[in-house]
Design a protein around this motif. Structure first.
Motif, PDB file in Angstrom:
ATOM      1  N   MET A  40       0.842  -1.188   0.000  1.00 50.36           N
ATOM      2  CA  MET A  40       0.000   0.000   0.000  1.00 50.36           C
ATOM      3  C   MET A  40       0.881   1.243   0.000  1.00 50.36           C
ATOM      4  SD  MET A  40      -3.143   0.917   2.601  1.00 50.36           S
ATOM      5  CE  MET A  40      -3.801  -0.736   2.394  1.00 50.36           C
ATOM      6  N   HIS A  64       3.519  -0.228   5.056  1.00 51.69           N
ATOM      7  CA  HIS A  64       3.199   0.508   3.845  1.00 51.69           C
ATOM      8  C   HIS A  64       4.357   1.434   3.447  1.00 51.69           C
ATOM      9  CE1 HIS A  64       1.466   2.290   7.539  1.00 51.69           C
ATOM     10  NE2 HIS A  64       2.151   3.343   7.146  1.00 51.69           N
ATOM     11  N   ASP A  84      -2.631   4.898  -2.889  1.00 50.15           N
ATOM     12  CA  ASP A  84      -3.788   4.081  -2.536  1.00 50.15           C
ATOM     13  C   ASP A  84      -4.702   4.755  -1.531  1.00 50.15           C
ATOM     14  OD1 ASP A  84      -3.100   1.659  -4.065  1.00 50.15           O
ATOM     15  OD2 ASP A  84      -1.388   1.572  -2.701  1.00 50.15           O
TER      16      ASP A  84
END
Length: 331
Positions: A1, A21, A62
């Protein structure tokens, strides 16, 4: 992500960027508030990537983690996408509400009635950093959740070799009574006090305290500040109105006992075996002086403070909570 995040609150962001992430951190040429980029005073992993603001449109994003109302405008301008509409987004509410003055559209609001600016939107969840925040903000239609603070554990480093108290307050003179800056003279009269933070140098003169009773340490790098805090015998938290100072949790993890006002989330963060909480300033001053004079008791309370803080505010729980929230918002 891949998550877009502005560098706003250094300690909180330091915990966030340790997640799995990739964090994209905007930077502007003057390193101003709209794009500070990666910091020099905090240790961030390589997966926190600094991106010039004018190159964000070429990045895959994202989700956006917003922390200031202005970031809605910046996201649309720099990323070319509207938060909550063109890109999933959450809003982190770090602060407690303040009294809202009246304007042409609505009357003044006292704190318990404070409407969050996302009150009428349901597409962007509000993530509160404490249950205290969640209790006082009226978020209306906005879905809310609480992800309590998580702190990178600095390790048990307590020596308590200096029979002095320590406090960490950024901008104490500008923020005044909110931070309890006006209480520092009474505290410093009971126990020698060392004040750490940004824009603290003028505090002794402006508050009318002898420099020896109130010493200041201006904007130390985090690692050095932790080392210095660990040498003090007790940590003092005089905040009247705030969410929950991360420096308080860091001090507990270092192994310092705590003396704090029984206000805000501190009543949840500091158990009785870790220190003294009260709304009576004289009682707090006496407690700080007593701990400074009793290194054995200070060490015992500090050990309890660390054990509690590591369990409740440890980084693994914080990162799991955030990973779950980001996964939900991007579905």
């Amino acid at each position: 992500m891949r998550v877009l995040l502005w560098h706003v609150h250094g300690s909180w962001a330091t915990s966030f960027v340790h997640g799995p992430h990739t964090t994209l951190v905007p930077a502007v040429p003057d390193r101003g508030p709209d794009g500070r980029g990666r910091p020099d005073t905090f240790a961030w992993p390589d997966r926190a990537v600094e991106v010039p603001h004018d190159r964000l449109r070429g990045e895959d994003v994202d989700a956006v983690v917003l922390q200031r109302p202005r970031e809605f405008e910046l996201t649309e301008e720099w990323l070319g996408r509207k938060p909550g509409i063109d890109v999933p987004a959450v809003y982190v509410e770090h602060d407690t509400p303040r009294r809202t003055p009246a304007d042409a559209s609505r009357p003044a609001e006292v704190v318990p009635d404070s409407r969050h600016f996302l009150h009428d939107r349901s597409d962007i969840p509000v993530v509160h950093v404490t249950n205290f925040n969640d209790l006082f903000w009226n978020c209306g239609h906005a879905p809310t959740t609480v992800i309590e603070h998580g702190v990178v554990d600095p390790g048990y480093r307590y020596t308590g070799e200096l029979p002095r108290a320590a406090a960490v307050i950024n901008d104490p003179l500008r923020r005044g009574r909110v931070t309890g800056a006006d209480l520092l003279p009474e505290l410093a009269a009971a126990v020698p006090l060392d004040l750490f933070g940004m824009n603290v140098s003028d505090a002794p003169a402006r508050l009318g305290v002898r420099p020896g009773s109130l010493r200041t340490f201006e904007d130390l790098p985090q690692a050095r500040m932790h080392a210095e805090l660990a040498r003090r015998r007790v940590y003092v938290h005089p905040y009247r109105w705030t969410s929950l100072g991360l420096a308080l949790i860091e001090a507990m993890m270092l192994g310092l006992p705590v003396v704090a006002l029984a206000t805000t989330e501190a009543v949840e963060a500091v158990p009785p075996e870790a220190g003294v909480l009260s709304t009576r300033v004289g009682e707090l001053a006496g407690a700080a002086a007593a701990l400074a004079a009793d290194p054995g008791r200070a060490r015992r309370l500090g050990a309890e403070a660390r054990a509690f803080a590591v369990e409740r505010y440890g980084l693994p729980r914080f990162l799991r909570d955030w990973q779950r929230t980001l996964t939900e918002v991007t579905r």
